[in-house]
Design an enzyme around this catalytic site. Sequence first.
Site, PDB file in Angstrom:
ATOM      1  CE  LYS A 102      -4.022   1.213   2.490  1.00  0.00           C
ATOM      2  NZ  LYS A 102      -4.839   0.855   3.614  1.00  0.00           N
ATOM      3  NE  ARG A 118      -6.762   7.955   3.933  1.00  0.00           N
ATOM      4  CZ  ARG A 118      -5.498   8.348   3.968  1.00  0.00           C
ATOM      5  NH1 ARG A 118      -5.206   9.591   4.279  1.00  0.00           N
ATOM      6  NH2 ARG A 118      -4.526   7.496   3.698  1.00  0.00           N
ATOM      7  CD  GLU A 120       6.245  -4.100   3.474  1.00  0.00           C
ATOM      8  OE1 GLU A 120       5.721  -5.173   3.822  1.00  0.00           O
ATOM      9  OE2 GLU A 120       6.466  -3.169   4.266  1.00  0.00           O
ATOM     10  CE  LYS A 130      -5.232   0.844  -0.896  1.00  0.00           C
ATOM     11  NZ  LYS A 130      -6.207   0.634   0.156  1.00  0.00           N
ATOM     12  CB  SER A 173     -11.469   6.194  -3.756  1.00  0.00           C
ATOM     13  OG  SER A 173     -10.395   6.645  -2.958  1.00  0.00           O
TER      14      SER A 173
END
Length: 338
Positions: A210, A220, A248, A263, A289
């Site tokens: 992320k 959010r 990661e 993402k 989003s």
Amino acid sequence: MTKTTNPNSDILLGNPHIRLRRLRQSVPIRALTQEHVLTKNDFIYPIFIAEEGNEPTPITGLPGISRIPFASLSKEIESILEVGIRSIMLFPVIDRAKKSACAQEAINPNGFMPRCIRHIKQHFPELLLFVDVALDPYTSHGHDGLTDALGDVLNDETVHMLCQQSLVLAQSGVDYVCPSDMMDGRIGAIRSHLDTHGHHKTGILAYSLKFSSGLYGPFREAVGSGSHALDKRTYQVNPANSREALHEVLLDVSEGADIIMIKPGLPYLDIVAKAREKILNPIAIYQVSGEYAMIKLAAQNKVIDEERVVYETLMSMKRAGADIIATYYAKWACQHLL
Ligand code: PBG
């Protein structure tokens, strides 16, 4: 080298034996030579569900997407199944009064999310259900973890909560838990905790990567977890780093993640392509989003052609190596493109 067809020209053509346009000259040859396809099977559709209310409430930053009240959930799911989508991802909109610094509501076995999962599994057993594991919808400050007196996000204490949250979700019947918090060591800890309690079948879709992105703003707003300016740089990955990003991914694979998620999508396709070469697990991209909003708002202002641009961006994700795309455009794409 040969002369061009114009006898008066002194321009030389490179190699006329190889002409790639031969493979583009008709619809059937373009279809035969197309390397990637986009299908309804590629999508996970994210849904924001609210505990209260009777009518869907539009989200300003995500034109066309609403918070769905529990009372309309079945209707919404029917419309999704109708277009051919079989996987959804749920995000709860939690009442302010239930949020707290210690996010206790996140591990309530009778909380809103467990109730939603049980309802869906009872009425739509064919639907594949993914649910986020993170504390941000439940914390009063909006961070994905517990904080100390100075406001620093505590890693190990948060992982402890995430394990409990995962178990509650698994016991409610979720198919895949999706840790989206970026704490260290959480995939291994969650895997062990689920296995110890007999939930070997519950999968883990890890948001391995992320990035600390400016593209989460409308999300959010939708769940009321803080402004787009909320600083999550002590746990989300620096957009400038690709080696660390792959580190990661490899860690989450070694800790037992089934599916790896990256993402946002579009600004990080280079990372997706690199991860594709390094791991064998399925890879998912979350078209977040802000990515949705950028296309939607430009289309509404008639600056771009929505169908072409949505097709092109979703296809770029397949081409980069994604097997799965979580996108607010899933329903729209099934209706307009596929
Ligand atoms: C938080 C979470 C976020 C998203 C999914 N899970 C937001 C954040 O990090 O603040 C963003 C998704 C989107 O923007 O569509 N755990």
